[in-house]
Write a protein that holds these residues in place. Structure first.
Motif, PDB file in Angstrom:
ATOM      1  N   ARG A 230      18.335  49.667  53.135  1.00 53.85           N
ATOM      2  CA  ARG A 230      17.401  49.938  52.084  1.00 53.85           C
ATOM      3  C   ARG A 230      16.450  50.932  52.278  1.00 53.85           C
ATOM      4  O   ARG A 230      16.195  51.859  51.357  1.00 53.85           O
ATOM      5  N   MET A 231      15.942  51.179  53.522  1.00 51.69           N
ATOM      6  CA  MET A 231      15.004  52.285  53.881  1.00 51.69           C
ATOM      7  C   MET A 231      15.584  53.434  53.837  1.00 51.69           C
ATOM      8  O   MET A 231      15.216  54.428  53.295  1.00 51.69           O
ATOM      9  N   LEU A 232      16.902  53.809  54.043  1.00 47.64           N
ATOM     10  CA  LEU A 232      17.565  54.902  54.282  1.00 47.64           C
ATOM     11  C   LEU A 232      17.828  55.534  52.858  1.00 47.64           C
ATOM     12  O   LEU A 232      17.701  56.665  52.577  1.00 47.64           O
ATOM     13  N   ARG A 239      10.347  60.696  53.847  1.00 47.77           N
ATOM     14  CA  ARG A 239       9.630  61.386  54.811  1.00 47.77           C
ATOM     15  C   ARG A 239       9.701  61.075  56.201  1.00 47.77           C
ATOM     16  O   ARG A 239       9.450  61.421  57.179  1.00 47.77           O
ATOM     17  N   LEU A 240      10.107  59.655  56.348  1.00 47.93           N
ATOM     18  CA  LEU A 240      10.557  59.184  57.675  1.00 47.93           C
ATOM     19  C   LEU A 240      11.828  59.721  58.381  1.00 47.93           C
ATOM     20  O   LEU A 240      12.858  60.113  57.597  1.00 47.93           O
ATOM     21  N   THR A 241      11.940  59.871  59.597  1.00 44.69           N
ATOM     22  CA  THR A 241      12.950  60.409  60.279  1.00 44.69           C
ATOM     23  C   THR A 241      13.903  59.161  60.445  1.00 44.69           C
ATOM     24  O   THR A 241      13.472  57.976  60.292  1.00 44.69           O
ATOM     25  N   THR A 242      14.949  59.284  60.957  1.00 45.17           N
ATOM     26  CA  THR A 242      16.082  58.338  60.798  1.00 45.17           C
ATOM     27  C   THR A 242      15.758  57.644  61.957  1.00 45.17           C
ATOM     28  O   THR A 242      16.015  56.243  62.247  1.00 45.17           O
ATOM     29  N   ASN A 267      28.739  54.465  58.271  1.00 45.04           N
ATOM     30  CA  ASN A 267      28.355  55.816  58.263  1.00 45.04           C
ATOM     31  C   ASN A 267      27.138  56.052  59.161  1.00 45.04           C
ATOM     32  O   ASN A 267      26.458  54.964  59.598  1.00 45.04           O
ATOM     33  N   THR A 268      26.801  57.184  59.342  1.00 48.70           N
ATOM     34  CA  THR A 268      25.607  57.627  60.130  1.00 48.70           C
ATOM     35  C   THR A 268      24.219  57.321  59.414  1.00 48.70           C
ATOM     36  O   THR A 268      24.369  57.342  58.027  1.00 48.70           O
ATOM     37  N   PRO A 269      23.032  57.019  60.026  1.00 52.16           N
ATOM     38  CA  PRO A 269      21.871  57.053  59.013  1.00 52.16           C
ATOM     39  C   PRO A 269      21.945  58.268  58.032  1.00 52.16           C
ATOM     40  O   PRO A 269      21.528  58.427  57.195  1.00 52.16           O
ATOM     41  N   ALA A 270      22.302  59.626  58.573  1.00 53.32           N
ATOM     42  CA  ALA A 270      22.114  60.892  57.847  1.00 53.32           C
ATOM     43  C   ALA A 270      22.718  60.697  56.778  1.00 53.32           C
ATOM     44  O   ALA A 270      22.452  61.170  55.516  1.00 53.32           O
ATOM     45  N   ALA A 271      24.111  60.301  56.901  1.00 53.05           N
ATOM     46  CA  ALA A 271      24.961  60.270  55.664  1.00 53.05           C
ATOM     47  C   ALA A 271      24.813  59.251  54.704  1.00 53.05           C
ATOM     48  O   ALA A 271      24.813  59.425  53.518  1.00 53.05           O
ATOM     49  N   LEU A 272      24.148  57.922  55.053  1.00 56.14           N
ATOM     50  CA  LEU A 272      23.674  57.111  54.267  1.00 56.14           C
ATOM     51  C   LEU A 272      22.325  57.384  53.616  1.00 56.14           C
ATOM     52  O   LEU A 272      22.267  57.141  52.334  1.00 56.14           O
ATOM     53  N   ARG A 273      21.486  58.244  54.112  1.00 55.01           N
ATOM     54  CA  ARG A 273      20.402  58.810  53.528  1.00 55.01           C
ATOM     55  C   ARG A 273      20.763  59.807  52.062  1.00 55.01           C
ATOM     56  O   ARG A 273      20.220  59.969  51.195  1.00 55.01           O
TER      57      ARG A 273
END
Length: 276
Positions: A230-232, A239-242, A267-273
């Motif tokens: 949800r956060m990602l 503005r939050l880093t993974t 998936n990775t946090p970056a991809a989910l974002r």
């Protein structure tokens, strides 16, 4: 006496559980009444086969263990192991008082096979216990209480001992779930922490969760991963880093957070974002 026999036992303690790996040549092992009388330190052992098939027998029951299968034995009574090609075994030494937290009648479950080839909680128990080795005890990948509680919960579920008298505490499983959602940001949150806050014993908490087909570690991780997703995917959280997202769901190691996202969210946090 047989010449040139080879055997090795490597041990470490993941308090209160002893973690052992056993290898050796072809052999048979007997636990006799005489041996029991000489040794007053008794345990249950959760044994997993990492190699060729071998046979376990206790209390008139026996099972042939294929690679990956596990079984339970109780050192208070005689047993027999037949290793025709030698053992390659995970051996988890379980104190009797620890076993009593999870199994009301452990003697009814000895010499049965928890098989990786049969879907269900026995397969889940075998998959969870198979990677245990002494180096895990020396450098646990998760808090020790989480690891040992997960092992006990899966053992209880695999043995079918999920009935718990919680009628006097209706909604206990739901109260636990609410606590997990509220406290998932706490690193190292344990079942003991939650049980204390709810005014119940750890034993009662685990049995209530098992009655719902859940374990504490599984449900805590599910809540953490759901909140992380949800956060990602929230524009307000961009503005939050993974790494900070991981910290806010109780996972302080960024690389560990990435691995968990891949495992549980695909998936990775970056991809989910980034989204689809």
């Amino acid at each position: 006496m047989r010449q040139g026999f080879r055997g090795e036992l490597v041990s470490a303690s993941l308090v209160p559980i002893g973690v052992n790996r056993v290898t050796g040549d072809a052999q048979q092992v007997w636990r006799t009444l005489r041996g029991i009388a000489r040794n007053h330190d008794n345990f249950c052992y959760l044994l997993g086969n990492l190699g060729s098939p071998w046979r376990v027998e206790q209390d008139g029951r026996q099972a042939l263990l294929a690679a990956g299968d596990f079984t339970l034995v109780d050192s208070r009574r005689p047993y027999h192991f037949d290793f025709p090609e030698g053992p390659s075994t995970v051996s988890l030494e379980l104190p009797l008082e620890w076993v009593a937290r999870w199994l009301a009648e452990p003697e009814t479950h000895v010499a049965r096979a928890f098989r990786t080839s049969e879907p269900g909680w026995g397969c889940a128990l075998a998959a969870f216990a198979r990677p245990w080795e002494p180096k895990i005890a020396c450098a646990p990948p998760l808090p020790v209480n989480l690891l040992t509680d997960q092992l006990g919960s899966l053992l209880s579920l695999a043995c079918g001992e999920t009935t718990v008298a919680t009628n006097h505490m209706p909604g206990l499983a739901e109260r636990v779930a609410l606590q997990l959602r509220q406290r998932l940001a706490e690193p190292g949150l344990t079942a003991t922490d939650v049980a204390t806050s709810l005014g119940v014993s750890v034993h009662t908490l685990h049995r209530a969760m098992a009655a719902n087909g859940q374990t504490f570690a599984n449900q805590l991780m599910a809540e953490r991963m759901a909140q992380a997703k949800r956060m990602l995917q929230s524009t307000a959280m961009r503005r939050l880093t993974t790494a900070e997202v991981g910290r806010r769901v109780g996972l302080l190691d960024p690389s560990h957070f990435v691995r968990l996202c891949r495992q549980h969210l695909g998936n990775t946090p970056a991809a989910l974002r980034k989204g689809p």
